[in-house]
Write an enzyme that holds these catalytic residues in place. Structure first.
Site, mmCIF file in Angstrom:
data_model
loop_
_atom_site.group_PDB
_atom_site.id
_atom_site.type_symbol
_atom_site.label_atom_id
_atom_site.label_comp_id
_atom_site.label_asym_id
_atom_site.label_seq_id
_atom_site.Cartn_x
_atom_site.Cartn_y
_atom_site.Cartn_z
ATOM 1 N N SER A 200 2.128 2.240 15.940
ATOM 2 C CA SER A 200 0.999 2.663 16.757
ATOM 3 C C SER A 200 1.070 4.170 17.036
ATOM 4 C CB SER A 200 0.964 1.832 18.042
ATOM 5 O OG SER A 200 -0.290 1.885 18.654
ATOM 6 N N ASP A 364 -7.489 -4.914 13.932
ATOM 7 C CA ASP A 364 -6.317 -5.752 14.235
ATOM 8 C C ASP A 364 -6.363 -6.271 15.674
ATOM 9 O OD1 ASP A 364 -5.645 -3.576 15.821
ATOM 10 O OD2 ASP A 364 -3.787 -3.102 14.773
ATOM 11 N N HIS A 396 -2.407 -6.363 16.272
ATOM 12 C CA HIS A 396 -1.769 -5.051 16.400
ATOM 13 C C HIS A 396 -0.305 -5.143 16.813
ATOM 14 C CE1 HIS A 396 -1.824 -0.700 17.023
ATOM 15 N NE2 HIS A 396 -1.205 -0.882 18.179
#
Length: 430
Positions: A200, A364, A396
């Site tokens: 991320s 996601d 995610h």
């Protein structure tokens, strides 16, 4: 930080984490009781690996000697360092006010008056494996254990690089120096280049780090970069977070209350959708009186009464938005095939109420696939290969502990560079 409520807070944390288990968390906050890593046959290849977590993705500690208190129950002075993230007391009714006052920063990236904050365990994996001292809120634990099962050693061949995720990388130079030193130390110890793995927002940190290294240094010290769920073009969800808050299902904290903290970290404005890659007419926030695009950020921050956010964004918007290639071999992995919000629709109560409707696109469930797939533009822009794998049906957060992702990472670390373009992780697709 409040006085004493350890046992009760531990119970509340368990309740909180169970409640979060099925919520659509932002970054890593809904990780709870991560799955156990399956037993694997040890490999003879253990290429050194450094993991850079995402936003909220490692522990923070604090010590206070405060001139003023937001509530009489908050600690005014502490002798020892105590957990700031995750702090059990933040889940108490008054504790959240103490916690917000302790963790907040100002625009010029200084701590709350009388508060010292530190990142424990740089170079070790424990601050990224579990975010709390009770080892309930797991993050990278499953991945690290998977690697240990195939021959890696914690804090030796696999290391963590936690950081103060409230800060943008240009305000975190000491961390970048420590990361460079860690890479060189591991290279000297194992006599082979290092893999960097980010998740991320951590991928933006890695990109910024690599963009500021000479190519000769990268050629010598870096074997490759594995990115997981990177919001290369920013994330629309950040707009909602800053506008009306997002408690991710935490029952004890309202969206309006958590918004106070979410507006006090410079990394949230940094992660808004990039004006350099998103269409100028894409509406991120729609209200009865105005539709906000990336051409309206100054008005957006003014209208939500968060003008400091505009200056934070101005300070950070060009750090990685040009998407200069990393200059190392890249494995870009992300989830697709899930509904992901790309427009939040509010009524006349904006910004002091939740959205009333949403417009979705592919992604996601947290970051849209348009943003995550921007790594494809690096194909042909750098000499080093760029590999892209889309995991269909993968949320995610799950990307850091799903077995198919871990197996793929293991193969990369074993030197098998070629990866499939798509892997289906949906139930019934084995």
């Amino acid at each position: 930080m409040m006085g004493s409520a350890g046992t009760l807070c531990s119970v509340l944390l368990v309740v909180f984490l169970v409640g979060l288990h099925h919520s659509s968390g932002f970054w890593i906050i809904n990780v709870v009781f991560p799955p156990n890593a399956k037993v694997k046959i040890p490999s003879n290849s253990t290429s050194p690996l450094i993991i850079v977590p995402g936003n909220l993705g490692n522990r923070l500690e604090a010590k206070v000697d405060k001139p003023n208190l937001v509530h009489w129950m908050c600690y005014k002075k502490t002798k020892h360092w105590f957990p700031l993230w995750i702090d059990l007391n933040m889940f108490m009714p008054v504790g959240v006010d103490c916690w917000i006052d302790n963790i907040r920063t100002t625009r010029r990236i200084s701590n709350s008056p009388g508060v010292q904050v530190r990142v424990p365990g740089f170079g070790q994996t424990y601050p990224i494996e579990f975010l709390d001292y009770n080892t309930l809120a797991g993050y990278f634990h499953t991945m690290v254990q998977h690697l240990v099962n195939v021959g890696y050693t914690r804090n030796e061949t696999v290391r963590g690089a936690p950081y103060d995720w409230r800060l943008t990388p240009n305000e975190n130079e000491e961390y970048l120096t420590k990361l460079q030193n860690l890479v060189e130390e591991m290279y000297d110890q194992y006599q082979q280049p290092i893999y960097l793995l980010g998740h991320s927002m951590g991928c933006h940190y890695v990109l910024y780090f690599l963009n500021h290294q000479p190519q000769a240094w990268k050629d010598k010290y870096i074997r490759g970069f594995i990115s997981l769920g990177a919001p290369w073009g920013g994330a629309v969800k950040v707009m909602r977070v800053m506008a009306s808050g997002e408690n991710d299902g935490i029952p004890m904290i309202s969206n309006m209350k958590i918004r106070e903290e979410q507006r006090m970290t410079a990394t949230n404005p940094w992660m808004v959708p990039s004006e350099k890659v998103w269409p100028e007419d894409h509406v991120y926030i729609s209200t009865p009186t105005f539709n906000y695009t990336n051409q309206d950020y100054q008005r957006f921050f003014t209208d939500i009464n968060f003008e400091d956010g505009w200056y934070m964004w101005e300070d950070a918007k060009n750090l990685t938005s040009d998407l200069h290639p990393p200059g190392v071999e890249l494995w870009c992995m992300y989830g697709v095939g899930l509904q992901t919000v790309v427009t939040y629709i509010y009524d006349e109560k904006f910004p002091n109420a939740d959205p009333v409707d949403f417009i979705y696109a592919d992604g996601d469930d947290t970051v849209d696939s348009f943003s995550m797939s921007l790594c494809k533009r690096w194909v042909g822009q750098q000499e080093k290969p760029v590999h892209v794998t889309e995991f269909r049906g993968l949320p995610h957060l799950d990307i850091v502990f799903h077995e198919k992702v871990l197996d793929q990472i293991q193969q990369i670390l074993e030197g098998k560079s070629d990866t499939p373009e798509e892997i289906d992780v949906r139930v019934g697709t084995e």
